[in-house]
Design an enzyme around this catalytic site. Sequence first.
Site, PDB file in Angstrom:
ATOM      1  N   CYS A 156      -4.902  -0.658  -1.590  1.00  0.00           N
ATOM      2  CA  CYS A 156      -5.467   0.683  -1.602  1.00  0.00           C
ATOM      3  C   CYS A 156      -6.902   0.603  -2.104  1.00  0.00           C
ATOM      4  O   CYS A 156      -7.263  -0.321  -2.822  1.00  0.00           O
ATOM      5  CB  CYS A 156      -4.632   1.616  -2.461  1.00  0.00           C
ATOM      6  SG  CYS A 156      -4.403   1.010  -4.128  1.00  0.00           S
ATOM      7  N   ASP A 216      -9.506   3.407   3.594  1.00  0.00           N
ATOM      8  CA  ASP A 216      -8.467   3.665   4.592  1.00  0.00           C
ATOM      9  C   ASP A 216      -9.101   4.275   5.841  1.00  0.00           C
ATOM     10  O   ASP A 216      -9.477   5.444   5.838  1.00  0.00           O
ATOM     11  CB  ASP A 216      -7.410   4.613   4.025  1.00  0.00           C
ATOM     12  CG  ASP A 216      -6.214   4.772   4.954  1.00  0.00           C
ATOM     13  OD1 ASP A 216      -6.276   4.318   6.119  1.00  0.00           O
ATOM     14  OD2 ASP A 216      -5.217   5.363   4.513  1.00  0.00           O
ATOM     15  N   CYS A 234       0.861  -1.176   0.000  1.00  0.00           N
ATOM     16  CA  CYS A 234       0.000   0.000   0.000  1.00  0.00           C
ATOM     17  C   CYS A 234       0.899   1.227   0.000  1.00  0.00           C
ATOM     18  O   CYS A 234       2.079   1.138  -0.292  1.00  0.00           O
ATOM     19  CB  CYS A 234      -0.960  -0.009   1.180  1.00  0.00           C
ATOM     20  SG  CYS A 234      -0.166   0.191   2.776  1.00  0.00           S
ATOM     21  N   THR A 235       0.330   2.345   0.334  1.00  0.00           N
ATOM     22  CA  THR A 235       1.117   3.567   0.318  1.00  0.00           C
ATOM     23  C   THR A 235       1.893   3.727   1.625  1.00  0.00           C
ATOM     24  O   THR A 235       3.112   3.735   1.636  1.00  0.00           O
ATOM     25  CB  THR A 235       0.214   4.793   0.060  1.00  0.00           C
ATOM     26  OG1 THR A 235      -0.524   4.564  -1.134  1.00  0.00           O
ATOM     27  CG2 THR A 235       1.045   6.051  -0.104  1.00  0.00           C
ATOM     28  N   GLY A 236       1.178   3.834   2.753  1.00  0.00           N
ATOM     29  CA  GLY A 236       1.827   4.140   4.023  1.00  0.00           C
ATOM     30  C   GLY A 236       2.334   2.959   4.821  1.00  0.00           C
ATOM     31  O   GLY A 236       3.164   3.120   5.701  1.00  0.00           O
ATOM     32  N   ASN A 237       1.817   1.755   4.545  1.00  0.00           N
ATOM     33  CA  ASN A 237       2.188   0.545   5.288  1.00  0.00           C
ATOM     34  C   ASN A 237       2.038   0.723   6.798  1.00  0.00           C
ATOM     35  O   ASN A 237       2.875   0.310   7.573  1.00  0.00           O
ATOM     36  CB  ASN A 237       3.607   0.096   4.930  1.00  0.00           C
ATOM     37  CG  ASN A 237       3.966  -1.276   5.489  1.00  0.00           C
ATOM     38  OD1 ASN A 237       5.057  -1.477   6.010  1.00  0.00           O
ATOM     39  ND2 ASN A 237       3.075  -2.220   5.389  1.00  0.00           N
ATOM     40  N   SER A 238       0.921   1.337   7.197  1.00  0.00           N
ATOM     41  CA  SER A 238       0.692   1.519   8.626  1.00  0.00           C
ATOM     42  C   SER A 238      -0.619   0.908   9.100  1.00  0.00           C
ATOM     43  O   SER A 238      -0.791   0.695  10.292  1.00  0.00           O
ATOM     44  CB  SER A 238       0.691   3.014   8.979  1.00  0.00           C
ATOM     45  OG  SER A 238      -0.427   3.654   8.391  1.00  0.00           O
ATOM     46  N   CYS A 239      -1.528   0.590   8.169  1.00  0.00           N
ATOM     47  CA  CYS A 239      -2.860   0.189   8.595  1.00  0.00           C
ATOM     48  C   CYS A 239      -3.381  -1.030   7.826  1.00  0.00           C
ATOM     49  O   CYS A 239      -3.271  -2.157   8.301  1.00  0.00           O
ATOM     50  CB  CYS A 239      -3.788   1.396   8.434  1.00  0.00           C
ATOM     51  SG  CYS A 239      -5.422   1.168   9.122  1.00  0.00           S
ATOM     52  N   ARG A 240      -3.951  -0.823   6.633  1.00  0.00           N
ATOM     53  CA  ARG A 240      -4.598  -1.915   5.896  1.00  0.00           C
ATOM     54  C   ARG A 240      -3.640  -3.037   5.543  1.00  0.00           C
ATOM     55  O   ARG A 240      -3.968  -4.209   5.728  1.00  0.00           O
ATOM     56  CB  ARG A 240      -5.253  -1.375   4.617  1.00  0.00           C
ATOM     57  CG  ARG A 240      -6.434  -0.461   4.910  1.00  0.00           C
ATOM     58  CD  ARG A 240      -6.803   0.328   3.709  1.00  0.00           C
ATOM     59  NE  ARG A 240      -5.693   1.240   3.406  1.00  0.00           N
ATOM     60  CZ  ARG A 240      -5.645   2.017   2.347  1.00  0.00           C
ATOM     61  NH1 ARG A 240      -6.615   1.979   1.452  1.00  0.00           N
ATOM     62  NH2 ARG A 240      -4.623   2.826   2.147  1.00  0.00           N
ATOM     63  N   SER A 241      -2.482  -2.709   5.018  1.00  0.00           N
ATOM     64  CA  SER A 241      -1.531  -3.758   4.645  1.00  0.00           C
ATOM     65  C   SER A 241      -1.057  -4.518   5.879  1.00  0.00           C
ATOM     66  O   SER A 241      -0.805  -5.722   5.819  1.00  0.00           O
ATOM     67  CB  SER A 241      -0.342  -3.175   3.877  1.00  0.00           C
ATOM     68  OG  SER A 241       0.285  -2.154   4.626  1.00  0.00           O
ATOM     69  N   CYS A 269      -2.956   3.341  -6.397  1.00  0.00           N
ATOM     70  CA  CYS A 269      -2.342   2.085  -5.985  1.00  0.00           C
ATOM     71  C   CYS A 269      -0.889   2.073  -6.431  1.00  0.00           C
ATOM     72  O   CYS A 269      -0.581   2.418  -7.570  1.00  0.00           O
ATOM     73  CB  CYS A 269      -3.045   0.896  -6.626  1.00  0.00           C
ATOM     74  SG  CYS A 269      -4.620   0.526  -5.869  1.00  0.00           S
ATOM     75  N   ASP A 300       7.666  -0.689   6.525  1.00  0.00           N
ATOM     76  CA  ASP A 300       8.858  -0.761   5.685  1.00  0.00           C
ATOM     77  C   ASP A 300       8.611  -0.213   4.286  1.00  0.00           C
ATOM     78  O   ASP A 300       7.516  -0.356   3.729  1.00  0.00           O
ATOM     79  CB  ASP A 300       9.319  -2.217   5.557  1.00  0.00           C
ATOM     80  CG  ASP A 300       9.691  -2.821   6.897  1.00  0.00           C
ATOM     81  OD1 ASP A 300      10.336  -2.123   7.696  1.00  0.00           O
ATOM     82  OD2 ASP A 300       9.333  -3.992   7.142  1.00  0.00           O
ATOM     83  N   THR A 327       6.669  -3.762  11.535  1.00  0.00           N
ATOM     84  CA  THR A 327       7.335  -2.503  11.203  1.00  0.00           C
ATOM     85  C   THR A 327       6.786  -1.983   9.881  1.00  0.00           C
ATOM     86  O   THR A 327       6.320  -2.747   9.037  1.00  0.00           O
ATOM     87  CB  THR A 327       8.855  -2.696  11.081  1.00  0.00           C
ATOM     88  OG1 THR A 327       9.119  -3.696  10.089  1.00  0.00           O
ATOM     89  CG2 THR A 327       9.464  -3.111  12.417  1.00  0.00           C
ATOM     90  N   SER A 374       4.779  -6.976   4.383  1.00  0.00           N
ATOM     91  CA  SER A 374       4.018  -5.834   3.899  1.00  0.00           C
ATOM     92  C   SER A 374       4.956  -4.647   3.787  1.00  0.00           C
ATOM     93  O   SER A 374       5.959  -4.557   4.488  1.00  0.00           O
ATOM     94  CB  SER A 374       2.829  -5.525   4.823  1.00  0.00           C
ATOM     95  OG  SER A 374       3.268  -5.242   6.131  1.00  0.00           O
TER      96      SER A 374
END
Length: 138
Positions: free
Chosen positions: A79, A103, A7-14, A86, A62, A60, A32
Amino acid sequence: MRILILCTGNSCRSQMAHGFLQSFDKNIEVYSAGTEASGKLNTKAAQVMNEIGIDISGHTSDSVEKYLGEKWDYVITVCGGANEACPAFMGDVKHRLHIGFDDPSHVEGTDEFIMSEFHRVRDEIKEGFYKFYTKNIK
């Protein structure tokens, strides 16, 4: 089996998708990453996953660049919003898939509403990735 969730931020959905896939089958190598990795895990994502017994607190955030030189069976983008682009992955991949989700980290409103969106998206991710798992891996 090696799977990268992107994904974009790799903080939530992924991160939630990563946690679910790993919980379905411990023998799958799941990672992820994000094209613009935030560098931190969304605390609400970790909280809603912990509520159902999946601990992603050690994950983490990444950058996708960490994984570009590796071979993957699947790269899955998560996304979802119309305004969200995406990311593309140019590494060595057998299968590219998209399973999109809203998101919840961008939701505004009361604390109750925000958490209800995290729960909704978590449950949608579980359903979407379980379908992927049963169709493609199990």
